[in-house]
Design a protein around this motif. Structure first.
Motif, PDB file in Angstrom:
ATOM      1  N   GLY A 154     -14.468  24.315  -0.314  1.00  0.00           N
ATOM      2  CA  GLY A 154     -13.789  22.887  -1.130  1.00  0.00           C
ATOM      3  C   GLY A 154     -13.041  22.230  -0.669  1.00  0.00           C
ATOM      4  O   GLY A 154     -12.781  21.030   0.224  1.00  0.00           O
TER       5      GLY A 154
ATOM      6  N   GLY B 221      -3.645  16.195   5.252  1.00  0.00           N
ATOM      7  CA  GLY B 221      -2.677  17.826   5.009  1.00  0.00           C
ATOM      8  C   GLY B 221      -3.396  18.930   5.033  1.00  0.00           C
ATOM      9  O   GLY B 221      -4.278  18.541   3.542  1.00  0.00           O
ATOM     10  N   ILE B 222      -3.126  19.725   5.082  1.00  0.00           N
ATOM     11  CA  ILE B 222      -3.741  21.546   3.983  1.00  0.00           C
ATOM     12  C   ILE B 222      -2.582  22.092   4.318  1.00  0.00           C
ATOM     13  O   ILE B 222      -1.918  22.762   4.541  1.00  0.00           O
ATOM     14  CB  ILE B 222      -5.079  22.161   4.659  1.00  0.00           C
ATOM     15  CG1 ILE B 222      -6.114  22.860   3.610  1.00  0.00           C
ATOM     16  CG2 ILE B 222      -5.088  22.098   5.918  1.00  0.00           C
ATOM     17  CD1 ILE B 222      -7.270  23.140   3.963  1.00  0.00           C
TER      18      ILE B 222
ATOM     19  N   LYS C  79      -0.438  22.668 -12.779  1.00  0.00           N
ATOM     20  CA  LYS C  79      -0.151  23.520 -11.980  1.00  0.00           C
ATOM     21  C   LYS C  79       1.359  24.502 -12.523  1.00  0.00           C
ATOM     22  O   LYS C  79       1.225  25.558 -12.889  1.00  0.00           O
ATOM     23  CB  LYS C  79       0.551  23.443 -10.906  1.00  0.00           C
ATOM     24  CG  LYS C  79      -0.912  22.888  -9.624  1.00  0.00           C
ATOM     25  CD  LYS C  79      -0.360  22.879  -8.231  1.00  0.00           C
ATOM     26  CE  LYS C  79      -1.624  22.944  -7.153  1.00  0.00           C
ATOM     27  NZ  LYS C  79      -1.810  23.053  -6.241  1.00  0.00           N
TER      28      LYS C  79
ATOM     29  N   VAL D 123      -9.170  12.824   1.578  1.00  0.00           N
ATOM     30  CA  VAL D 123      -9.472  13.890   0.762  1.00  0.00           C
ATOM     31  C   VAL D 123     -10.304  14.119  -0.082  1.00  0.00           C
ATOM     32  O   VAL D 123     -10.748  13.358  -0.006  1.00  0.00           O
ATOM     33  CB  VAL D 123      -8.085  13.588   0.048  1.00  0.00           C
ATOM     34  CG1 VAL D 123      -7.003  13.760   0.674  1.00  0.00           C
ATOM     35  CG2 VAL D 123      -7.386  12.080  -0.866  1.00  0.00           C
TER      36      VAL D 123
ATOM     37  N   MET E  88     -14.010  23.778  -7.600  1.00  0.00           N
ATOM     38  CA  MET E  88     -13.851  25.266  -6.144  1.00  0.00           C
ATOM     39  C   MET E  88     -12.004  25.438  -6.372  1.00  0.00           C
ATOM     40  O   MET E  88     -11.435  23.995  -5.430  1.00  0.00           O
ATOM     41  CB  MET E  88     -14.517  25.717  -5.704  1.00  0.00           C
ATOM     42  CG  MET E  88     -14.348  27.263  -5.077  1.00  0.00           C
ATOM     43  SD  MET E  88     -15.668  26.776  -3.386  1.00  0.00           S
ATOM     44  CE  MET E  88     -16.884  27.462  -3.647  1.00  0.00           C
TER      45      MET E  88
ATOM     46  N   ALA F 295     -12.538  17.754   2.592  1.00  0.00           N
ATOM     47  CA  ALA F 295     -11.544  17.494   3.438  1.00  0.00           C
ATOM     48  C   ALA F 295     -12.007  17.555   4.404  1.00  0.00           C
ATOM     49  O   ALA F 295     -12.403  16.604   5.775  1.00  0.00           O
ATOM     50  CB  ALA F 295     -10.145  18.268   2.761  1.00  0.00           C
TER      51      ALA F 295
END
Ligand code: AQP
Length: 332
Positions: A18, A7-8, A112, A146, A196, A23
């Protein structure tokens, strides 16, 4: 056929280089040899605040970019995560199987949440890897293509699948990461010590595939290299040049050793000028194709509707089995 799932996120608008090299490029190749499921992960996107209108248009934009990159709806199942409610349903079960300490060890959350301030990070951001576990297990995926940054989450997926199978009986396929060594991590053009990334990179370090081609060429030409002058792959001592060689080699299909020979005695400027041209040749048709898919939103939406239907058939079967194994009373 073995199955792949990946998934993205639709968060940034444009995919960056990147995302593509790490991916999406593999997704395109794997649809030829695998039963492939690919999705735009909008549930993951809301782990950080999103503007609803932007999220909706970025979700379409992400799907358009995946098609422009070469995904073929006749060869793979392309869908939007929120169209398949089973993701959130299985995620709950997986949440209940995960230790708090185990989830706390996920480095991406640490990175994060540190950026946002730990108190402001959502619980969704904390449990995001567990939703990812559900994403993968629902489709009984054998492999997950991935980038390197996702390796730890695939490890968690394997652990939880084994735990569930051990406790409740064989239910889930144990997936393996599919990470190509050469492109596992594409680095920031201005700071080749970091990957990146849409959140950590400065605009000059980040190549967005939908940028004006002129901007892309400029970024490549101003990439950081080193004070040496030899064009040689050495990830430790020459990370900037090595990153440029990786990008060149992947986009042109030329082995790095051959590039080193080709650029022997040449200056960094020559490599950058060539790579800028290669990038422009790559992004120009990519942008055009993306726009074509966006302009025909009816076709795009119908591809996603068909994809969701196919995905749901698989996901519903797995979820029903998991519900049964856990001991939920069937709704008659
Ligand atoms: N620099 C990278 N090199 C190789 N692969 C990469 N990926 C991301 N960056 C690189 C891979 O792209 C896929 C989709 O990523 P995502 O939707 O999870 O986006 P992301 O990882 O959130 O992208 P960023 O830019 O890395 O976002 P931030 O800055 O928020 O962390 C994944 O397979 C990922 O491995």
């Amino acid at each position: 056929q073995p199955r792949v799932l990946s998934g993205i996120q639709p968060t940034a608008g444009s995919f960056h280089l990147g995302n593509y090299l790490g991916a999406v490029r593999q997704w395109v190749a794997l649809q030829e040899s695998h039963d492939a499921f690919y999705m735009v992960v909008d549930l993951h996107a809301i782990t950080v605040p999103q503007d609803p209108r932007e999220l909706r248009s970025n979700t379409r934009l992400a799907a358009a970019q995946l098609l422009a990159a070469g995904l073929d709806p006749d060869r793979c199942t392309l869908f939007v995560q929120s169209h398949v409610p089973e993701h959130a349903q299985l995620a709950w079960i997986m949440n209940c199987l995960t230790g708090f300490g185990e989830a706390s060890r996920m480095t991406q959350f640490k990175d994060k949440s540190a950026k946002q301030g730990a108190d402001r990070a959502s619980v969704g951001l904390f449990t995001y890897p567990i939703l990812q576990v559900a994403d993968i297990l629902l489709y009984q995926a054998n492999e997950v293509p991935v980038g390197e940054d996702q390796r730890q989450h695939i490890e968690l997926t394997r652990d939880l699948a084994e735990r569930f199978n051990g406790r409740f009986g064989e239910t889930f396929t144990i997936p393996a990461p599919y990470i190509l060594k050469e492109t596992a991590k594409i680095y920031d053009l201005q700071d080749p010590s970091i990957k990146m990334s849409k959140s950590a990179s400065t605009p000059k370090g980040l190549i967005n595939l939908l940028d004006e081609p002129k901007t892309t060429a400029k970024k490549v030409k101003s990439a950081v290299t080193d004070t040496d002058t030899v064009i040689r792959y050495d990830a430790v001592n020459k990370p900037g040049v090595s990153n440029l060689l990786t990008i060149h080699s992947t986009l042109t299909g030329t082995p790095i050793a051959e590039l080193e020979r080709e650029y022997e005695g040449k200056m960094y400027g020559a490599l950058k000028t060539d790579l800028a041209e290669i990038m422009v040749d790559f992004v120009t048709p990519f942008r055009e194709r993306t726009q074509q898919y966006l302009d025909d939103s009816e076709t795009l939406d119908s591809i996603l509707a068909k994809g969701a239907e196919k995905a749901r058939a698989v996901a519903a079967e797995t979820l029903a089995q998991a519900y049964d194994r856990v001991g939920f009373l069937p709704a008659k």
